[in-house]
Design an enzyme around this catalytic site. Structure first.
Site, PDB file in Angstrom:
ATOM      1  N   THR A  18       0.835  -1.202   0.000  1.00  0.00           N
ATOM      2  CA  THR A  18       0.000   0.000   0.000  1.00  0.00           C
ATOM      3  C   THR A  18       0.867   1.249   0.000  1.00  0.00           C
ATOM      4  O   THR A  18       0.548   2.250  -0.604  1.00  0.00           O
ATOM      5  CB  THR A  18      -0.922   0.013   1.242  1.00  0.00           C
ATOM      6  N   ARG A  33       7.794  -2.788   2.772  1.00  0.00           N
ATOM      7  CA  ARG A  33       7.935  -2.919   4.226  1.00  0.00           C
ATOM      8  C   ARG A  33       8.254  -4.361   4.568  1.00  0.00           C
ATOM      9  O   ARG A  33       7.528  -5.268   4.154  1.00  0.00           O
ATOM     10  CB  ARG A  33       6.657  -2.473   4.941  1.00  0.00           C
ATOM     11  N   SER A  58       6.172   3.287   8.856  1.00  0.00           N
ATOM     12  CA  SER A  58       5.001   3.991   9.379  1.00  0.00           C
ATOM     13  C   SER A  58       4.650   3.614  10.815  1.00  0.00           C
ATOM     14  O   SER A  58       5.455   3.773  11.717  1.00  0.00           O
ATOM     15  CB  SER A  58       3.828   3.740   8.442  1.00  0.00           C
ATOM     16  N   HIS A  59       3.471   3.021  10.975  1.00  0.00           N
ATOM     17  CA  HIS A  59       2.942   2.730  12.305  1.00  0.00           C
ATOM     18  C   HIS A  59       3.413   1.366  12.818  1.00  0.00           C
ATOM     19  O   HIS A  59       3.048   0.975  13.920  1.00  0.00           O
ATOM     20  CB  HIS A  59       1.419   2.737  12.239  1.00  0.00           C
ATOM     21  N   LYS A  80      10.222   3.884   0.559  1.00  0.00           N
ATOM     22  CA  LYS A  80       9.339   4.151  -0.588  1.00  0.00           C
ATOM     23  C   LYS A  80       9.882   5.314  -1.390  1.00  0.00           C
ATOM     24  O   LYS A  80      10.607   6.171  -0.871  1.00  0.00           O
ATOM     25  CB  LYS A  80       7.907   4.399  -0.151  1.00  0.00           C
ATOM     26  N   ASP A  98       1.766   9.085  14.241  1.00  0.00           N
ATOM     27  CA  ASP A  98       2.381   7.757  14.133  1.00  0.00           C
ATOM     28  C   ASP A  98       3.888   7.827  13.894  1.00  0.00           C
ATOM     29  O   ASP A  98       4.505   8.881  13.994  1.00  0.00           O
ATOM     30  CB  ASP A  98       1.712   6.960  13.014  1.00  0.00           C
ATOM     31  N   ASP A 115       5.907   7.847  11.309  1.00  0.00           N
ATOM     32  CA  ASP A 115       6.493   8.788  10.352  1.00  0.00           C
ATOM     33  C   ASP A 115       5.715  10.094  10.228  1.00  0.00           C
ATOM     34  O   ASP A 115       5.984  10.891   9.332  1.00  0.00           O
ATOM     35  CB  ASP A 115       6.640   8.128   8.977  1.00  0.00           C
ATOM     36  N   ASP A 144       2.525  10.850   9.503  1.00  0.00           N
ATOM     37  CA  ASP A 144       1.459  11.163   8.551  1.00  0.00           C
ATOM     38  C   ASP A 144       0.071  10.811   9.073  1.00  0.00           C
ATOM     39  O   ASP A 144      -0.927  11.285   8.550  1.00  0.00           O
ATOM     40  CB  ASP A 144       1.724  10.535   7.169  1.00  0.00           C
ATOM     41  N   ARG A 145      -0.005   9.990  10.106  1.00  0.00           N
ATOM     42  CA  ARG A 145      -1.329   9.652  10.662  1.00  0.00           C
ATOM     43  C   ARG A 145      -1.658  10.550  11.849  1.00  0.00           C
ATOM     44  O   ARG A 145      -0.756  11.100  12.479  1.00  0.00           O
ATOM     45  CB  ARG A 145      -1.354   8.206  11.147  1.00  0.00           C
ATOM     46  N   GLU A 161      -8.634   9.230   4.888  1.00  0.00           N
ATOM     47  CA  GLU A 161      -8.813   7.785   4.944  1.00  0.00           C
ATOM     48  C   GLU A 161      -9.196   7.387   6.361  1.00  0.00           C
ATOM     49  O   GLU A 161      -8.757   8.014   7.332  1.00  0.00           O
ATOM     50  CB  GLU A 161      -7.517   7.078   4.569  1.00  0.00           C
ATOM     51  N   GLU A 162      -9.957   6.294   6.426  1.00  0.00           N
ATOM     52  CA  GLU A 162     -10.360   5.798   7.750  1.00  0.00           C
ATOM     53  C   GLU A 162      -9.167   5.375   8.591  1.00  0.00           C
ATOM     54  O   GLU A 162      -9.266   5.295   9.800  1.00  0.00           O
ATOM     55  CB  GLU A 162     -11.358   4.644   7.596  1.00  0.00           C
ATOM     56  N   SER A 163      -8.033   5.107   7.935  1.00  0.00           N
ATOM     57  CA  SER A 163      -6.858   4.608   8.644  1.00  0.00           C
ATOM     58  C   SER A 163      -6.066   5.758   9.279  1.00  0.00           C
ATOM     59  O   SER A 163      -4.851   5.762   9.258  1.00  0.00           O
ATOM     60  CB  SER A 163      -5.967   3.821   7.684  1.00  0.00           C
ATOM     61  N   LYS A 206      -0.449  12.279   3.473  1.00  0.00           N
ATOM     62  CA  LYS A 206      -1.302  12.646   4.587  1.00  0.00           C
ATOM     63  C   LYS A 206      -0.427  13.285   5.653  1.00  0.00           C
ATOM     64  O   LYS A 206       0.787  13.090   5.661  1.00  0.00           O
ATOM     65  CB  LYS A 206      -2.080  11.449   5.099  1.00  0.00           C
ATOM     66  N   ARG A 242      -9.167  -6.764   7.389  1.00  0.00           N
ATOM     67  CA  ARG A 242      -9.885  -5.611   7.916  1.00  0.00           C
ATOM     68  C   ARG A 242     -11.355  -5.728   7.515  1.00  0.00           C
ATOM     69  O   ARG A 242     -11.665  -6.011   6.350  1.00  0.00           O
ATOM     70  CB  ARG A 242      -9.322  -4.312   7.353  1.00  0.00           C
TER      71      ARG A 242
HETATM   72  C1  G16 Z   1      -0.614   3.425   4.461  1.00  0.00           C
HETATM   73  C2  G16 Z   1      -1.110   4.200   3.292  1.00  0.00           C
HETATM   74  C3  G16 Z   1      -2.523   4.636   3.523  1.00  0.00           C
HETATM   75  C4  G16 Z   1      -3.386   3.452   3.862  1.00  0.00           C
HETATM   76  C5  G16 Z   1      -2.800   2.716   5.047  1.00  0.00           C
HETATM   77  C6  G16 Z   1      -3.526   1.446   5.419  1.00  0.00           C
HETATM   78  O1  G16 Z   1      -0.539   4.253   5.571  1.00  0.00           O
HETATM   79  O2  G16 Z   1      -0.301   5.336   3.067  1.00  0.00           O
HETATM   80  O3  G16 Z   1      -2.963   5.307   2.402  1.00  0.00           O
HETATM   81  O4  G16 Z   1      -4.678   3.837   4.152  1.00  0.00           O
HETATM   82  O5  G16 Z   1      -1.471   2.368   4.754  1.00  0.00           O
HETATM   83  O6  G16 Z   1      -3.290   0.504   4.470  1.00  0.00           O
HETATM   84  P1  G16 Z   1      -3.652  -1.015   4.702  1.00  0.00           P
HETATM   85  O7  G16 Z   1      -5.109  -1.014   5.081  1.00  0.00           O
HETATM   86  O8  G16 Z   1      -3.371  -1.612   3.374  1.00  0.00           O
HETATM   87  O9  G16 Z   1      -2.810  -1.557   5.826  1.00  0.00           O
HETATM   88  P2  G16 Z   1       0.817   4.366   6.382  1.00  0.00           P
HETATM   89  O10 G16 Z   1       0.506   5.342   7.460  1.00  0.00           O
HETATM   90  O11 G16 Z   1       1.077   2.959   6.854  1.00  0.00           O
HETATM   91  O12 G16 Z   1       1.812   4.835   5.383  1.00  0.00           O
END
Ligand code: G16
Length: 547
Positions: free
Chosen positions: A18, A22, A113-114, A126, A281, A283, A285-286, A367-369, A380, A500
């Site tokens: 996504t 990773r 990220s998280h 990335k 989070d 990095d 962005d969340r 995004e919901e995430s 983000k 999910r």
């Molecule tokens: C990444 C993407 C987001 C996505 C999220 C969740 O976030 O940048 O656009 O919504 O993953 O993805 P998944 O549901 O596939 O785990 P981040 O914050 O991990 O870079």
């Protein structure tokens, strides 16, 4: 300067997910693994002579070592200049800002990220293009294809650079400039929001708490929230970035940001909880937004920011449109309709917003995430969302809960929750998806209690700007009253598979809106379980994380 050509065997598992590649740190430390991927990037992007790249990461374990390798490979690839955040630090939105501000060719961001960090934790990399956003699928697909056929990589023979010494350094013919990781970003935030109004709010006794989760936003939040907005020292907690995030899981949700949650849901009459709480989070962005004893879902946060956008100076002229990922609730759609602007539904992944923003079709995305952002960068942006909320609070002088309740009363409430089943064996998760897909033919028209199935499909998206098609983006079951269940496999995990399940119901009646989401969604949760044979197939009684 000597450039070595090293013979390598291609790896078969370097497909970006996504958001980039990773893997466990142990995988990235396999000899040639990082180098192979980086060479695939350089071969694919084919940067013209004179190009400048941006390089930085969230400071997690292996960040500094990886940066030294990438710098040597960039020199070997003929890159003219690399801008590196001091100490190897750049939050993801700050990297996007730097790419855009200085007109760079692109950038490499090092983060998982998280996901947790440390020697046994995760690492990631990335590539972002010149618009500051994550590379679109046609580029990540090309990088993947190249990674599978590489037989050599090129690397300069040079000593490590001092990443902590600001200024210009030479690496062969390439210039490496170590920049302040915070300054360019903080300047941008100050241009978008009413800092004077927020300072007045904070000066009036309004109390807030920002949890940086020992991740990259610590220095950014201290500079902006404490130094520039005048919040007392200590407002930012866990503000020192650590290589292993202090052993935590730097994911700003109700489960993993438990220290902040305890503060915001604690207190008593004599010593109440703060008025506002937020977390970011790994990095940066969340974001998670909390009020006193109150949680704002990311889907609602996007809708509320959109509805109140004109309060922030950077958005006073209005917004062009909104985009949200498919599993995100339709709360933002209702705001877009009222504002008379388009709302786009894209697959999960911030990379799908880039074309829409570049074409001027949308200003706000979410995004919901726990991701919210705008066209100020192409990622983000956690702190941006926090500052937007502070701007709204400063103007309205209402509490977080009052703002949300007022919004629901005006637009209706999209009651929403996501249930995650983490680290499932991949075949089990695939089995659940196959089971749901297998029901598609006979589901339309079927009734489950109060709900009647209107449609089901496997979401696909044609990018309205470049016409590219993305398929297999999540299984949707839509009901006649607008409620939905979505099944989707995460594209960011590194252990087995994460399933999910996204649940959404619409409640127009203000008298029935202030209910617990899990309670309101119980019938849909039961239908999801029944359709997918979830419990039997996974052996799990409950989700790992509920958001
Ligand atoms: C990444 C993407 C987001 C996505 C999220 C969740 O976030 O940048 O656009 O919504 O993953 O993805 P998944 O549901 O596939 O785990 P981040 O914050 O991990 O870079």
């Amino acid at each position: 300067m000597n450039i070595a050509t090293v013979i390598t065997t291609p790896f078969s598992d370097q497909k970006p997910g996504t958001s980039g590649l990773r893997k466990k740190v142990t995988v990235f430390r396999t000899p040639g693994y990082l180098e192979n991927f980086v060479q695939a990037v350089f071969d694919t992007i084919d940067a013209p002579p004179g190009s400048t790249l941006v390089l930085g990461g969230d400071g997690r374990y292996h960040n500094r070592e990886a940066i030294q390798v990438i710098l040597r490979m960039a020199a070997a690839a003929g890159i003219a200049k690399v801008l590196v955040g001091r100490g190897g630090i750049l939050s993801t939105p700050a990297a996007s800002r730097v790419i855009r501000k200085y007109g760079c060719f692109g950038g490499l961001i090092l983060s998982a990220s998280h996901n947790p960090g440390g020697p046994e934790g995760d690492f990631g990399i990335k590539y972002n293009t010149g618009n500051g956003g994550p590379a679109p699928e046609k580029i990540t697909d090309a990088i993947f294809a190249r990674s599978r056929e590489l037989t050599r990589y090129r690397i300069a023979d040079a000593p490590d650079l001092d990443l902590d010494r600001p200024g210009r350094h030479g690496l062969g013919d390439m210039v490496v400039e170590i920049i302040d990781p915070v300054a360019d970003y903080a300047e941008l935030m100050e241009s978008l929001f009413d800092f004077a109004a927020i300072r007045t709010l904070i000066g009036s006794g309004f109390r807030l708490c920002f949890d940086a989760m020992h991740a990259v936003t610590g220095p950014y939040a201290r500079e902006i929230i404490e130094a520039r907005l005048g919040a007392p020292a200590g407002t930012v907690i866990n503000g020192v970035p650590l290589e292993d995030f202090g052993g935590g899981h730097p994911d700003p949700n109700l489960t993993y940001a438990d220290q902040l949650v305890a503060i915001m849901y604690g207190g008593d009459d004599a010593n109440p909880a703060p008025d506002f709480g937020a977390a970011s989070d790994g990095d940066g962005d969340r974001n998670m937004i909390l009020g006193r004893h109150f949680f704002v879902t990311p889907s609602d946060s996007l809708a509320i920011i959109a509805a109140n956008a004109a309060l922030a100076p950077g958005y006073a002229d209005g917004i062009a449109g909104i985009a949200r990922s498919m599993p995100t609730s339709a709360a933002a759609d209702r705001v877009a309709e009222k504002l008379g602007v388009p709302c786009y539904e894209t697959p999960t992944g911030w990379k799908f917003f880039g074309n829409l923003m570049d074409a001027g079709k949308v200003t706000l995305c979410g995004e919901e995430s726990f991701g919210t952002g705008s066209s100020h960068v192409r990622e983000k942006d956690g702190l941006w969302a926090v500052l937007f909320w502070l701007n709204i609070l400063a103007n309205s002088r209402l509490s977080v809960a009052e703002i949300v309740h007022r919004h629901w009363a005006g637009y209706g409430r999209n009651v929403y929750s996501r249930h995650d089943y983490e680290a499932l064996p991949s075949d089990v998760a695939a089995g659940v998806m196959a089971q749901v897909r297998g029901r598609f033919a006979d589901l339309p028209g079927q009734r489950f209690g109060d709900y009647r199935v209107k449609f089901c499909d496997d979401f696909s998206y044609t990018d309205p700007i470049d016409g590219s098609l993305s398929t297999g983006q999540g299984l949707r079951i839509g009901f006649e009253d607008g409620s939905r269940i979505v099944f989707r496999l995460s594209g960011t995990g590194t252990e087995g598979a994460t399933l999910r399940i996204y649940l959404e119901a619409f409640e127009p009646d203000p008298a029935r809106q202030r209910v617990d989401a899990q309670q309101a969604l119980a019938p849909l949760i039961a239908i999801a379980d029944q359709l997918s044979e979830l419990k039997q197939r996974t052996g799990r009684e409950r989700p790992t994380v509920i958001t």
